[in-house]
Structure formats: C-alpha cells, structure tokens
Scaffold this motif. Structure first.
Motif, mmCIF file in Angstrom:
data_model
loop_
_atom_site.group_PDB
_atom_site.id
_atom_site.type_symbol
_atom_site.label_atom_id
_atom_site.label_comp_id
_atom_site.label_asym_id
_atom_site.label_seq_id
_atom_site.Cartn_x
_atom_site.Cartn_y
_atom_site.Cartn_z
ATOM 1 N N PRO A 88 0.804 -1.144 -0.042
ATOM 2 C CA PRO A 88 0.015 -0.022 -0.079
ATOM 3 C C PRO A 88 0.705 1.141 0.002
ATOM 4 C CG PRO A 88 -0.771 -1.588 1.497
ATOM 5 C CD PRO A 88 0.453 -2.008 1.161
ATOM 6 N N ALA A 89 0.378 2.438 -0.385
ATOM 7 C CA ALA A 89 1.170 3.541 -0.585
ATOM 8 C C ALA A 89 1.656 4.187 0.733
ATOM 9 C CB ALA A 89 0.030 4.639 -1.112
ATOM 10 N N ASP A 90 0.821 3.617 1.753
ATOM 11 C CA ASP A 90 1.523 4.431 3.051
ATOM 12 C C ASP A 90 2.858 3.614 3.557
ATOM 13 O OD1 ASP A 90 -0.550 2.368 3.470
ATOM 14 O OD2 ASP A 90 -0.356 2.794 5.586
ATOM 15 N N GLU A 91 3.111 2.166 2.821
ATOM 16 C CA GLU A 91 4.160 1.601 3.240
ATOM 17 C C GLU A 91 5.063 1.741 2.163
ATOM 18 O OE1 GLU A 91 2.691 -2.429 3.818
ATOM 19 O OE2 GLU A 91 1.166 -1.641 5.474
ATOM 20 N N ALA A 92 5.000 2.499 1.034
ATOM 21 C CA ALA A 92 6.003 2.050 -0.117
ATOM 22 C C ALA A 92 7.280 3.148 0.367
ATOM 23 C CB ALA A 92 5.246 3.100 -1.277
ATOM 24 N N ASP A 93 8.228 2.799 -0.150
ATOM 25 C CA ASP A 93 9.582 3.541 0.036
ATOM 26 C C ASP A 93 9.476 4.648 -1.177
ATOM 27 O OD1 ASP A 93 12.075 4.494 -0.410
ATOM 28 O OD2 ASP A 93 13.001 2.169 0.230
ATOM 29 N N LEU A 94 9.797 6.031 -0.730
ATOM 30 C CA LEU A 94 9.652 7.141 -1.318
ATOM 31 C C LEU A 94 10.860 7.038 -2.472
ATOM 32 C CD1 LEU A 94 8.550 9.698 -1.990
ATOM 33 C CD2 LEU A 94 10.150 10.793 -0.298
ATOM 34 N N HIS A 119 10.367 7.758 -6.628
ATOM 35 C CA HIS A 119 11.173 8.575 -7.302
ATOM 36 C C HIS A 119 11.842 7.716 -8.521
ATOM 37 C CE1 HIS A 119 11.723 11.765 -3.928
ATOM 38 N NE2 HIS A 119 10.402 11.760 -4.561
ATOM 39 N N THR A 120 12.330 6.568 -8.127
ATOM 40 C CA THR A 120 13.020 5.742 -9.429
ATOM 41 C C THR A 120 11.822 5.359 -10.259
ATOM 42 O OG1 THR A 120 14.492 4.763 -7.749
ATOM 43 C CG2 THR A 120 14.179 3.720 -9.909
ATOM 44 N N MET A 121 11.009 4.877 -9.973
ATOM 45 C CA MET A 121 9.756 4.901 -11.248
ATOM 46 C C MET A 121 9.457 6.116 -12.005
ATOM 47 S SD MET A 121 7.120 2.063 -9.300
ATOM 48 C CE MET A 121 6.997 2.659 -7.792
ATOM 49 N N THR A 132 12.490 7.091 -14.335
ATOM 50 C CA THR A 132 12.675 5.802 -15.214
ATOM 51 C C THR A 132 11.552 5.874 -16.270
ATOM 52 O OG1 THR A 132 14.123 4.551 -13.963
ATOM 53 C CG2 THR A 132 13.314 3.466 -15.958
ATOM 54 N N ASN A 133 10.345 5.787 -15.726
ATOM 55 C CA ASN A 133 9.265 5.460 -16.411
ATOM 56 C C ASN A 133 8.559 6.543 -17.293
ATOM 57 O OD1 ASN A 133 9.420 2.748 -15.532
ATOM 58 N ND2 ASN A 133 7.522 2.900 -14.262
ATOM 59 N N VAL A 134 8.777 7.822 -16.824
ATOM 60 C CA VAL A 134 8.186 9.208 -17.182
ATOM 61 C C VAL A 134 9.507 9.879 -17.901
ATOM 62 C CG1 VAL A 134 7.115 11.219 -16.568
ATOM 63 C CG2 VAL A 134 6.380 9.273 -15.649
ATOM 64 N N THR A 135 10.486 10.282 -17.002
ATOM 65 C CA THR A 135 11.601 11.229 -17.351
ATOM 66 C C THR A 135 12.494 10.572 -18.454
ATOM 67 O OG1 THR A 135 11.598 12.165 -15.158
ATOM 68 C CG2 THR A 135 13.663 12.584 -16.684
#
Length: 255
Positions: A98-104, A108-110, A113-116
C-alpha cells in the motif's frame, strides 16, 4: 557485407523481458538494431548472439540521464542512423505494498525511469524519426494505464503518463509519417516482476502459478506487427491480457 537495406530499430531496455524478445524478433527479420540497457555484460552477450543475423550496435545507457543520451546519439555509427522504429521499453515497477508503506525512493525511481527516461529518449530521437518517410514510436505502457489496483500507486500513474503522452504525440504528428502507439500489456511473465518483488522468487512464483500469463515473445510479436503496418495505419493504443485475466478487481471492501 552487413545488410542495411532495412531501416534501423532502436530498443531501450533491451537486455531482458519485452526488450530482449523484441530485439530477437526484429533480428530474425533482418532489421539493423540499436540496443541500449544499463547492464553492459548482457548487452555484449546479446550483440554476439544477434550479430549472426543482422547488424547490431549496443550502448550502455541510463535513459534518466539526458546528457548521456546526447553522447549516445553522437556515438551511433552513420550506417545505423536511419532509425525508423523506436521501442520505448525501458521501465520498471518497484514494490506492491500500500502507498503508506511504500519507499519514497522507489517512487522517485519509477518516475525518473518510466516518465523522465521515456521523455528524454523520445525528445532526443524525434528529429531523426521525423526525417524518415515512415516512423513508429511504440511506447510500453500497461493495463495499469487504464485500471487501478492496490499497490499500483506510482507505477500505474507513471504508465498513465505514458499512455497520455503517446496520445498527445499522436495529435502533434497527425498527417505526418510519424506514428505513435501505446501498448498496454496485462499479466506478463518476465524479470520485470522479479524486480518488483525485490528478487523474492516465492512471490514471483505465486503470481504466475497456473495463470498462463503473456510471455515476452507474445509482446514482441505484437510490437513487430505494429511496426509492420502500412504507412497509412496508426495503432493508437492496444490493451492486451492473457485469457486468464479480466477486469475483476472492482471489489467492494466492507466494514
């Protein structure tokens, strides 16, 4: 003598999964290849494999680095510069909690990579693609572009960007030789999922057990089909799932 009668295909993230299968598909059909990735050992091995079939140029590239992309363009040999197909495959998913357990940092890496990364590559290649009488930009999105599900948070959002960016590019180049496609696969078995689960083989196995998922070769066949369409045809977007998967996540949580 190397055969450059066909135009060049450029594939990012070519060292595994969809990118690797796509490289092999185009090589089998004689297309010269420019293959990029971050793992130089895999690039070297792939070049050795495919050079038996077609001319191959490889370059170790981090798509997040815009300055590195400029050096990459300068390094491309002249005979490979007739690039007609760009497959924006480099991308990743990290984490499924879940989002509240995700690593910030994973978020940023996604995004990076996926956008930038996709934006960097596309912007850099547009002048070359526009110079061709017929060109294809094939962007790897996901069913997560269209459908939300638990744990998708930033990954799904990044792929929604890929989809909408593809549509906007399509609008910009309507009436030209540049075609743009958003390809949106569903459950697919590849190293992609192992990365998402941080190398946890048990989680990986649980996802694919008895599911008959899409294989990288299935997606490679579709990418090749898109690129081979006559010049007056544009495949705007294409969502693909295995028959074992459907829109079944619209569940009501009671309590």
């Amino acid at each position: 003598m190397p055969d450059f009668s066909l135009p060049t295909v450029l594939i990012t993230g070519a060292t595994s999964g969809f990118g690797l299968a796509t490289a092999r598909k185009f090589a089998d059909n004689g297309y010269p290849l420019i293959l990029t990735g971050r793992r130089v050992e895999r690039l070297t091995a792939l070049a050795d494999e495919l050079a038996q079939l077609t001319p191959v140029f490889t370059y170790q590239l981090d798509v997040r680095d815009a300055e590195q992309l400029l050096r990459f363009m300068d390094a491309i040999p002249d005979e490979f510069k007739r690039i007609e197909v760009l497959v924006n495959n480099a991308g990743l998913a990290l984490g499924a909690s879940p989002a509240d357990e995700a690593d910030l940092n994973d978020w940023h890496t996604m995004i990076d990579t996926n956008v930038t990364g996709l934006v960097n590559v596309t912007h850099t290649l547009l002048p070359v693609l526009k110079a061709q009488p017929k060109a294809s930009i094939i962007n790897l999105a996901s069913i997560a572009s269209n459908w939300s599900y638990p744990g998708a948070h930033v990954y799904g959002a990044s792929k929604a960007f890929v989809q909408q960016f593809s549509r906007n590019l399509r609008s910009d180049f309507a009436g030209t030789g540049v075609r743009v496609t958003s390809l949106e696969p569903g459950l697919s078995e590849s190293e992609f999922s192992l990365v998402r689960f941080n190398g946890d083989q048990d989680k990986y196995n649980a996802i694919y057990e008895d599911s008959n998922p899409l294989q990288p070769e299935d997606i490679a066949d579709i990418i090749f089909w898109i690129a081979e369409q006559p010049s007056h045809i544009n495949i705007n977007s294409l969502e693909v799932m295995p028959t074992s998967q459907a829109w079944d996540n619209f569940k009501v949580v009671k309590g």
